[in-house]
Write a protein that holds these residues in place. Structure first.
Motif, PDB file in Angstrom:
ATOM      1  N   ASN A 248       0.846  -1.200   0.000  1.00 14.77           N
ATOM      2  CA  ASN A 248       0.000   0.000   0.000  1.00 14.77           C
ATOM      3  C   ASN A 248       0.874   1.239   0.000  1.00 14.77           C
ATOM      4  O   ASN A 248       2.053   1.189   0.374  1.00 14.77           O
ATOM      5  N   PRO A 249       0.314   2.378  -0.414  1.00 11.69           N
ATOM      6  CA  PRO A 249       1.110   3.606  -0.531  1.00 11.69           C
ATOM      7  C   PRO A 249       1.727   4.079   0.783  1.00 11.69           C
ATOM      8  O   PRO A 249       2.794   4.684   0.778  1.00 11.69           O
ATOM      9  N   ALA A 250       1.058   3.838   1.910  1.00 11.50           N
ATOM     10  CA  ALA A 250       1.612   4.260   3.196  1.00 11.50           C
ATOM     11  C   ALA A 250       2.930   3.540   3.475  1.00 11.50           C
ATOM     12  O   ALA A 250       3.905   4.151   3.943  1.00 11.50           O
ATOM     13  N   ASN A 251       2.980   2.238   3.182  1.00 10.65           N
ATOM     14  CA  ASN A 251       4.224   1.497   3.361  1.00 10.65           C
ATOM     15  C   ASN A 251       5.288   1.971   2.366  1.00 10.65           C
ATOM     16  O   ASN A 251       6.479   2.031   2.702  1.00 10.65           O
ATOM     17  N   SER A 252       4.852   2.306   1.149  1.00 11.16           N
ATOM     18  CA  SER A 252       5.798   2.841   0.168  1.00 11.16           C
ATOM     19  C   SER A 252       6.427   4.128   0.674  1.00 11.16           C
ATOM     20  O   SER A 252       7.619   4.375   0.469  1.00 11.16           O
ATOM     21  N   ALA A 253       5.628   4.968   1.334  1.00 11.23           N
ATOM     22  CA  ALA A 253       6.149   6.219   1.899  1.00 11.23           C
ATOM     23  C   ALA A 253       7.204   5.930   2.963  1.00 11.23           C
ATOM     24  O   ALA A 253       8.236   6.616   3.044  1.00 11.23           O
ATOM     25  N   ARG A 254       6.971   4.910   3.781  1.00 13.28           N
ATOM     26  CA  ARG A 254       7.958   4.548   4.808  1.00 13.28           C
ATOM     27  C   ARG A 254       9.256   4.048   4.168  1.00 13.28           C
ATOM     28  O   ARG A 254      10.358   4.420   4.601  1.00 13.28           O
ATOM     29  N   PHE A 255       9.118   3.212   3.152  1.00 18.23           N
ATOM     30  CA  PHE A 255      10.316   2.690   2.496  1.00 18.23           C
ATOM     31  C   PHE A 255      11.051   3.797   1.737  1.00 18.23           C
ATOM     32  O   PHE A 255      12.282   3.765   1.635  1.00 18.23           O
ATOM     33  N   TYR A 256      10.297   4.764   1.205  1.00 16.02           N
ATOM     34  CA  TYR A 256      10.950   5.888   0.545  1.00 16.02           C
ATOM     35  C   TYR A 256      11.751   6.706   1.559  1.00 16.02           C
ATOM     36  O   TYR A 256      12.862   7.168   1.256  1.00 16.02           O
ATOM     37  N   ALA A 257      11.205   6.882   2.761  1.00 14.33           N
ATOM     38  CA  ALA A 257      11.944   7.584   3.813  1.00 14.33           C
ATOM     39  C   ALA A 257      13.222   6.823   4.157  1.00 14.33           C
ATOM     40  O   ALA A 257      14.286   7.427   4.377  1.00 14.33           O
ATOM     41  N   LEU A 258      13.128   5.486   4.198  1.00 11.20           N
ATOM     42  CA  LEU A 258      14.309   4.668   4.465  1.00 11.20           C
ATOM     43  C   LEU A 258      15.355   4.849   3.369  1.00 11.20           C
ATOM     44  O   LEU A 258      16.551   5.019   3.656  1.00 11.20           O
ATOM     45  N   GLN A 259      14.917   4.814   2.117  1.00 10.71           N
ATOM     46  CA  GLN A 259      15.850   5.008   1.011  1.00 10.71           C
ATOM     47  C   GLN A 259      16.509   6.387   1.083  1.00 10.71           C
ATOM     48  O   GLN A 259      17.717   6.526   0.860  1.00 10.71           O
ATOM     49  N   SER A 260      15.730   7.397   1.400  1.00  5.98           N
ATOM     50  CA  SER A 260      16.273   8.745   1.482  1.00  5.98           C
ATOM     51  C   SER A 260      17.286   8.862   2.614  1.00  5.98           C
ATOM     52  O   SER A 260      18.283   9.589   2.498  1.00  5.98           O
ATOM     53  N   PHE A 261      17.051   8.142   3.714  1.00  2.44           N
ATOM     54  CA  PHE A 261      18.025   8.157   4.818  1.00  2.44           C
ATOM     55  C   PHE A 261      19.329   7.503   4.370  1.00  2.44           C
ATOM     56  O   PHE A 261      20.421   7.984   4.708  1.00  2.44           O
ATOM     57  N   ILE A 262      19.234   6.416   3.608  1.00  6.49           N
ATOM     58  CA  ILE A 262      20.436   5.784   3.063  1.00  6.49           C
ATOM     59  C   ILE A 262      21.169   6.760   2.151  1.00  6.49           C
ATOM     60  O   ILE A 262      22.402   6.856   2.173  1.00  6.49           O
ATOM     61  N   LEU A 263      20.397   7.512   1.353  1.00  6.90           N
ATOM     62  CA  LEU A 263      20.993   8.508   0.464  1.00  6.90           C
ATOM     63  C   LEU A 263      21.733   9.586   1.263  1.00  6.90           C
ATOM     64  O   LEU A 263      22.825  10.024   0.884  1.00  6.90           O
ATOM     65  N   VAL A 264      21.158  10.011   2.382  1.00 12.35           N
ATOM     66  CA  VAL A 264      21.816  10.997   3.245  1.00 12.35           C
ATOM     67  C   VAL A 264      23.132  10.446   3.783  1.00 12.35           C
ATOM     68  O   VAL A 264      24.163  11.131   3.782  1.00 12.35           O
ATOM     69  N   MET A 265      23.114   9.191   4.246  1.00  9.97           N
ATOM     70  CA  MET A 265      24.338   8.579   4.744  1.00  9.97           C
ATOM     71  C   MET A 265      25.388   8.472   3.638  1.00  9.97           C
ATOM     72  O   MET A 265      26.592   8.647   3.886  1.00  9.97           O
ATOM     73  N   LEU A 266      24.930   8.205   2.435  1.00  7.51           N
ATOM     74  CA  LEU A 266      25.846   8.133   1.301  1.00  7.51           C
ATOM     75  C   LEU A 266      26.471   9.498   1.036  1.00  7.51           C
ATOM     76  O   LEU A 266      27.674   9.602   0.760  1.00  7.51           O
ATOM     77  N   PHE A 267      25.664  10.557   1.123  1.00  6.25           N
ATOM     78  CA  PHE A 267      26.191  11.908   0.942  1.00  6.25           C
ATOM     79  C   PHE A 267      27.260  12.231   1.992  1.00  6.25           C
ATOM     80  O   PHE A 267      28.280  12.846   1.683  1.00  6.25           O
ATOM     81  N   VAL A 268      27.001  11.819   3.239  1.00  6.78           N
ATOM     82  CA  VAL A 268      27.966  12.080   4.317  1.00  6.78           C
ATOM     83  C   VAL A 268      29.279  11.344   4.038  1.00  6.78           C
ATOM     84  O   VAL A 268      30.375  11.912   4.189  1.00  6.78           O
ATOM     85  N   ALA A 269      29.180  10.075   3.626  1.00  8.17           N
ATOM     86  CA  ALA A 269      30.382   9.296   3.319  1.00  8.17           C
ATOM     87  C   ALA A 269      31.133   9.902   2.137  1.00  8.17           C
ATOM     88  O   ALA A 269      32.376   9.976   2.145  1.00  8.17           O
ATOM     89  N   LEU A 270      30.396  10.343   1.131  1.00 10.02           N
ATOM     90  CA  LEU A 270      31.020  10.947  -0.046  1.00 10.02           C
ATOM     91  C   LEU A 270      31.673  12.277   0.313  1.00 10.02           C
ATOM     92  O   LEU A 270      32.755  12.609  -0.197  1.00 10.02           O
ATOM     93  N   ALA A 271      31.049  13.025   1.210  1.00  9.51           N
ATOM     94  CA  ALA A 271      31.630  14.293   1.655  1.00  9.51           C
ATOM     95  C   ALA A 271      32.947  14.056   2.379  1.00  9.51           C
ATOM     96  O   ALA A 271      33.926  14.793   2.186  1.00  9.51           O
ATOM     97  N   GLY A 272      32.990  13.011   3.217  1.00 14.83           N
ATOM     98  CA  GLY A 272      34.225  12.695   3.922  1.00 14.83           C
ATOM     99  C   GLY A 272      35.326  12.244   2.979  1.00 14.83           C
ATOM    100  O   GLY A 272      36.497  12.571   3.177  1.00 14.83           O
ATOM    101  N   ALA A 273      34.952  11.498   1.937  1.00 17.65           N
ATOM    102  CA  ALA A 273      35.951  10.979   1.003  1.00 17.65           C
ATOM    103  C   ALA A 273      36.487  12.065   0.081  1.00 17.65           C
ATOM    104  O   ALA A 273      37.666  12.032  -0.305  1.00 17.65           O
ATOM    105  N   THR A 274      35.650  13.015  -0.294  1.00 18.82           N
ATOM    106  CA  THR A 274      36.056  14.047  -1.246  1.00 18.82           C
ATOM    107  C   THR A 274      36.455  15.354  -0.573  1.00 18.82           C
ATOM    108  O   THR A 274      36.991  16.249  -1.233  1.00 18.82           O
TER     109      THR A 274
END
Length: 223
Positions: free
Chosen positions: A32-58
Motif C-alpha cells: 500500500n502507498p503508506a508502506n511505500s512512503a515509509r520505504f521511501y523515507a528509508l531510502q532517502s536516509f540511506i541517500l543521506v548517509m551516502l552523501f555524508v560518506a562521499l563528503a568525507g571521502a572528497t
C-alpha cells in the motif's frame, strides 16, 4: 593515511548504493502507498548517509550541507506529506497495481543494474573512477523509477516512481559534481517538494471523484 581514508570512504559509498536498489524494490512492491512512503523515507536516509560518506571521502563541505537539506526534505518532509495524503487511499480492485509480478520486477531491476554497470564502466572521468558502482546504481535507480511510472497501474505508485527518478538524478549529480553549490541542492529539494504536493493533491482528488486509483480508468475527460 589520507589516501586510505578516502578509499574507505568510497567503499562505503559503493556499499550504501547497493542498499538503494533494495529499497527501491521495497518502494515499488509494497502492498500500500503508506508502506511505500515509509520505504521511501528509508531510502532517502540511506541517500543521506551516502552523501555524508562521499563528503568525507572528497572533502566537500557542500555535500555536508546537501546531507542536512536532504535529511529535512527527503527523509522527513516529503514522506510525511505522502503518508498523510495516501494513508486513507486504497483500491482493493488493483492491489499494489503492478503489471509485472514481483519475481519479474526483481529480474528487471537486476537487468537494468547490469546494463548501467556496463555504461558506467565506459565513463572516463577521473572523478568517477572510484565510484563507478555507485554511479551505475544512480543510473539504475532512475530507470527503475521510470519503469515504475510506465508499468504501475496504481496512480500513487507512479508518484513514487517519480521520486525514485529524482533520487537517482540527485545521486548522479552528487557523485559527479560533489562541489556543486548548495543552491543547486535547494533547487532540487524544492522541486521535489512542490511536485509531490501537486501529485498527491491530484491523486487524492482523482480518488475522491472516481473512487479508483487505476490509471487505466482515466481514459476520458469531461468538460
Amino acid at each position: 593515511m589520507r589516501e586510505g581514508t578516502v578509499m574507505n570512504g568510497f567503499l562505503i559509498v559503493n556499499g550504501l548504493s547497493g542498499l538503494l536498489i533494495v529499497s527501491s524494490l521495497l518502494v515499488t512492491l509494497a502492498g500500500n502507498p503508506a508502506n511505500s512512503a515509509r520505504f521511501y523515507a528509508l531510502q532517502s536516509f540511506i541517500l543521506v548517509m551516502l552523501f555524508v560518506a562521499l563528503a568525507g571521502a572528497t572533502g566537500s563541505g557542500e555535500l555536508y550541507l546537501w546531507s542536512f537539506t536532504a535529511l529535512l526534505t527527503k527523509v522527513i518532509l516529503v514522506p510525511a506529506i505522502m503518508y498523510r495524503a495516501f494513508r486513507r487511499l486504497s483500491d482493493p480492485a488493483i492491489g499494489t497495481g503492478a503489471v509485472m509480478p514481483t519475481a519479474l520486477s526483481i529480474v528487471g531491476a537486476a537487468v537494468a543494474l547490469i546494463l548501467c554497470f556496463v555504461v558506467a564502466s565506459k565513463v572516463t572521468l577521473p572523478a568517477a573512477d572510484a565510484i563507478k558502482p555507485a554511479l551505475a546504481v544512480s543510473l539504475a535507480l532512475f530507470f527503475i523509477g521510470l519503469a515504475c511510472i510506465v508499468a504501475q497501474r496504481n496512480i500513487l505508485k507512479q508518484v513514487f516512481g517519480y521520486c525514485l527518478m529524482e533520487n537517482g538524478s540527485h545521486l548522479t549529480l552528487a557523485l559527479l559534481a560533489p562541489n556543486a553549490p548548495e543552491l543547486v541542492e535547494i533547487g532540487i529539494a524544492t522541486d521535489a517538494i512542490f511536485a509531490v504536493v501537486v501529485m498527491a493533491a491530484l491523486g487524492s482528488r482523482i480518488f475522491d471523484t472516481l473512487h479508483t486509483l487505476d490509471a487505466r480508468q482515466l481514459t476520458s475527460l469531461k468538460g
